[in-house]
Write a protein that holds these residues in place. Structure first.
Motif, mmCIF file in Angstrom:
data_model
loop_
_atom_site.group_PDB
_atom_site.id
_atom_site.type_symbol
_atom_site.label_atom_id
_atom_site.label_comp_id
_atom_site.label_asym_id
_atom_site.label_seq_id
_atom_site.Cartn_x
_atom_site.Cartn_y
_atom_site.Cartn_z
ATOM 1 N N GLU A 28 0.813 -1.297 -0.229
ATOM 2 C CA GLU A 28 -0.144 0.084 0.141
ATOM 3 C C GLU A 28 0.843 1.237 0.044
ATOM 4 O OE1 GLU A 28 -4.179 -1.848 2.182
ATOM 5 O OE2 GLU A 28 -2.597 -0.601 3.318
ATOM 6 N N ARG A 29 2.078 1.148 0.864
ATOM 7 C CA ARG A 29 2.715 2.305 0.864
ATOM 8 C C ARG A 29 3.436 2.630 -0.656
ATOM 9 N NH1 ARG A 29 4.668 0.353 5.720
ATOM 10 N NH2 ARG A 29 6.477 -0.484 4.800
ATOM 11 N N ASN A 30 3.731 1.607 -1.339
ATOM 12 C CA ASN A 30 4.547 1.433 -2.527
ATOM 13 C C ASN A 30 3.610 1.266 -3.973
ATOM 14 O OD1 ASN A 30 7.277 2.293 -1.562
ATOM 15 N ND2 ASN A 30 6.574 0.533 -0.262
ATOM 16 N N MET A 31 2.192 1.344 -3.684
ATOM 17 C CA MET A 31 1.255 0.690 -5.013
ATOM 18 C C MET A 31 1.555 1.063 -6.269
ATOM 19 S SD MET A 31 -2.864 -0.024 -4.312
ATOM 20 C CE MET A 31 -2.499 -1.163 -2.922
ATOM 21 N N GLU A 32 1.709 2.310 -6.210
ATOM 22 C CA GLU A 32 2.068 2.876 -7.628
ATOM 23 C C GLU A 32 3.300 2.310 -8.307
ATOM 24 O OE1 GLU A 32 1.038 6.924 -10.205
ATOM 25 O OE2 GLU A 32 1.109 6.971 -8.010
ATOM 26 N N ALA A 33 4.306 2.164 -7.533
ATOM 27 C CA ALA A 33 5.594 1.721 -8.239
ATOM 28 C C ALA A 33 5.615 0.069 -8.305
ATOM 29 C CB ALA A 33 6.918 1.985 -6.865
ATOM 30 N N LEU A 34 4.902 -0.521 -7.475
ATOM 31 C CA LEU A 34 4.815 -1.874 -7.421
ATOM 32 C C LEU A 34 3.690 -2.630 -8.628
ATOM 33 C CD1 LEU A 34 5.167 -2.897 -3.758
ATOM 34 C CD2 LEU A 34 6.949 -3.095 -5.628
ATOM 35 N N LEU A 35 2.535 -1.755 -8.654
ATOM 36 C CA LEU A 35 1.433 -2.380 -9.392
ATOM 37 C C LEU A 35 1.005 -1.605 -10.294
ATOM 38 C CD1 LEU A 35 -0.482 -3.980 -6.234
ATOM 39 C CD2 LEU A 35 1.160 -5.309 -7.692
ATOM 40 N N GLY A 36 1.426 -0.197 -10.388
ATOM 41 C CA GLY A 36 0.937 0.680 -11.122
ATOM 42 C C GLY A 36 -0.391 1.270 -10.858
ATOM 43 N N VAL A 37 -0.632 1.246 -9.537
ATOM 44 C CA VAL A 37 -2.262 1.515 -8.981
ATOM 45 C C VAL A 37 -2.074 2.445 -8.063
ATOM 46 C CG1 VAL A 37 -4.116 0.589 -7.745
ATOM 47 C CG2 VAL A 37 -3.039 -0.814 -9.473
ATOM 48 N N ARG A 38 -2.721 3.397 -8.031
ATOM 49 C CA ARG A 38 -2.868 4.638 -7.265
ATOM 50 C C ARG A 38 -3.790 4.042 -5.853
ATOM 51 N NH1 ARG A 38 -4.884 9.470 -10.929
ATOM 52 N NH2 ARG A 38 -5.730 7.652 -12.144
ATOM 53 N N PHE A 39 -2.973 4.419 -4.830
ATOM 54 C CA PHE A 39 -3.790 3.933 -3.483
ATOM 55 C C PHE A 39 -5.208 4.791 -3.196
ATOM 56 C CE2 PHE A 39 -3.932 4.087 1.033
ATOM 57 C CZ PHE A 39 -4.623 2.596 1.358
ATOM 58 N N LEU A 40 -6.225 4.022 -2.864
ATOM 59 C CA LEU A 40 -7.182 4.675 -2.411
ATOM 60 C C LEU A 40 -7.749 4.416 -0.625
ATOM 61 C CD1 LEU A 40 -9.689 4.489 -5.089
ATOM 62 C CD2 LEU A 40 -8.692 6.565 -4.672
ATOM 63 N N ALA A 41 -7.848 3.147 -0.495
ATOM 64 C CA ALA A 41 -8.186 3.022 0.724
ATOM 65 C C ALA A 41 -7.646 1.727 1.266
ATOM 66 C CB ALA A 41 -9.850 2.708 1.108
ATOM 67 N N SER A 42 -7.659 1.396 2.568
ATOM 68 C CA SER A 42 -7.076 0.140 3.232
ATOM 69 C C SER A 42 -8.107 -0.361 3.965
ATOM 70 C CB SER A 42 -5.901 0.463 3.889
ATOM 71 O OG SER A 42 -5.499 -0.942 4.752
ATOM 72 N N GLU A 43 -8.584 -1.741 3.987
ATOM 73 C CA GLU A 43 -9.399 -2.563 4.958
ATOM 74 C C GLU A 43 -10.708 -1.755 4.865
ATOM 75 O OE1 GLU A 43 -9.146 -5.119 6.602
ATOM 76 O OE2 GLU A 43 -6.876 -5.080 5.872
ATOM 77 N N TYR A 44 -11.272 -1.477 3.462
ATOM 78 C CA TYR A 44 -12.614 -0.894 3.305
ATOM 79 C C TYR A 44 -13.687 -1.716 3.427
ATOM 80 C CZ TYR A 44 -15.501 2.296 0.738
ATOM 81 O OH TYR A 44 -16.637 3.259 0.646
ATOM 82 N N SER A 45 -14.654 -1.265 4.418
ATOM 83 C CA SER A 45 -15.660 -1.958 4.779
ATOM 84 C C SER A 45 -16.908 -2.159 3.784
ATOM 85 C CB SER A 45 -16.465 -1.377 5.970
ATOM 86 O OG SER A 45 -17.709 -1.916 6.573
ATOM 87 N N THR A 46 -17.388 -3.068 3.424
ATOM 88 C CA THR A 46 -18.374 -3.373 2.412
ATOM 89 C C THR A 46 -19.903 -2.951 3.146
ATOM 90 O OG1 THR A 46 -18.355 -5.678 2.701
ATOM 91 C CG2 THR A 46 -16.832 -4.731 0.948
#
Length: 294
Positions: A28-46
């Protein structure tokens, strides 16, 4: 993997994360570098009805919503859990777009690509049944194997990446040919259409893990991240933007250009301009560099 410092050769033994949460926090701290994804949220409740928590939510470089699920060890349960959340996501588009607007701004929220939501599963290993299931499901799913090497190295390996079925890719090509023909009525199926089709064949053939994403302005070719984007907005030539460092190549005026600080559709700092099959042949080494970097 071996450490050859000092002239010796000591094997660096792969290891798993001490805790699943440690792996999640690192990604999550490096999501853009590792996966090409901009981080939005962690442990997001459904919410109370679905009663779950999505490990990570993000938006990839093509605007596709992304769910990332993690398993410290083997993949047991991660795939069906991820599919459950993927279904939740497609039923809660407004909620996701509001989140994207709050975290990334109105422009990013307005460009969300709902035709291609993705699930990325990160685990120590996957079974052959997981791989077979992903190919049968035909959703946008990436299975990614992780390994730690010592305390400073993390390896991510795409086990399988699936997007649209082959029949949809054929339809994409048909639409491209039709668009080229309408733009150049005297050259239906002419040189430019043939060049685009030859380019598509070259980019897809770079690896079994190459997938495509369609946007109005460009077509992206990716592994975990984009490595090439082909612009749709030029009628006299084909522009390709590559995830390749322009400083690693000899730039040739009229053929290659550094667009790091120049706005363009798609991703990648190196622009390659193709007019002929000869240009395409000259560009193949650059395609390999982009593919390796993704």
């Amino acid at each position: 993997m071996f450490n050859v410092a000092g002239g010796g050769a000591a094997e660096v033994v792969p290891a798993t994360a001490v805790r699943e949460r440690h792996l999640q926090e690192l990604v999550e701290r490096n999501m853009e570098a590792l996966l090409g994804v901009r981080f939005l949220a962690s442990e997001y409740s459904t919410g109370p009805r679905h009663g779950g928590r999505i490990d990570s939510l993000g938006l990839d470089e093509n605007g596709a919503p992304v769910i990332v699920e993690y398993k410290r060890g083997q993949s047991a349960g991660v795939l069906p859990q991820g599919l459950f959340y993927l279904s939740w996501l497609t039923d809660h588009r407004a909620e996701f777009q509001l989140l994207a607007r709050e975290r990334l701004g109105a422009a990013a929220a307005a460009q969300v690509l709902w035709s291609a939501p993705r699930l990325i599963c990160v685990a120590e290993s996957f079974t052959r049944y997981d791989v077979h299931a992903v190919r049968e499901i035909q959703r946008n799913i990436d299975l990614v194997r992780y390994r730690y090497f010592g305390h400073e190295l993390l390896a991510l390996e795409t086990v399988v990446s699936v997007t649209s079925p082959a029949k949809e890719r054929r339809a994409m090509r048909k639409r491209d040919r039709a668009a080229t023909s309408s733009a150049q009525p005297c050259a239906a199926g002419g040189p430019l259409a043939e060049l685009r089709e030859a380019l598509d064949d070259v980019l897809v053939s770079l690896g079994d893990d190459v997938t495509q994403v369609e946007r109005k302005q460009y077509r992206a070719y990716r592994r975990l991240r984009n490595f090439a984007c082909v612009s749709r907005t030029h009628k006299q030539h084909v522009l390709v933007y590559l995830n390749t460092d322009p400083q690693e190549v000899d730039l040739v005026p009229g053929f290659t250009r550094d667009v790091t600080n120049i706005g363009h559709h798609g991703t990648g700092p190196l622009e390659v301009r193709l007019r002929t099959e000869t240009d395409l042949e000259r560009a193949v080494p650059f395609f390999h560099l982009g593919y390796a970097a993704a």
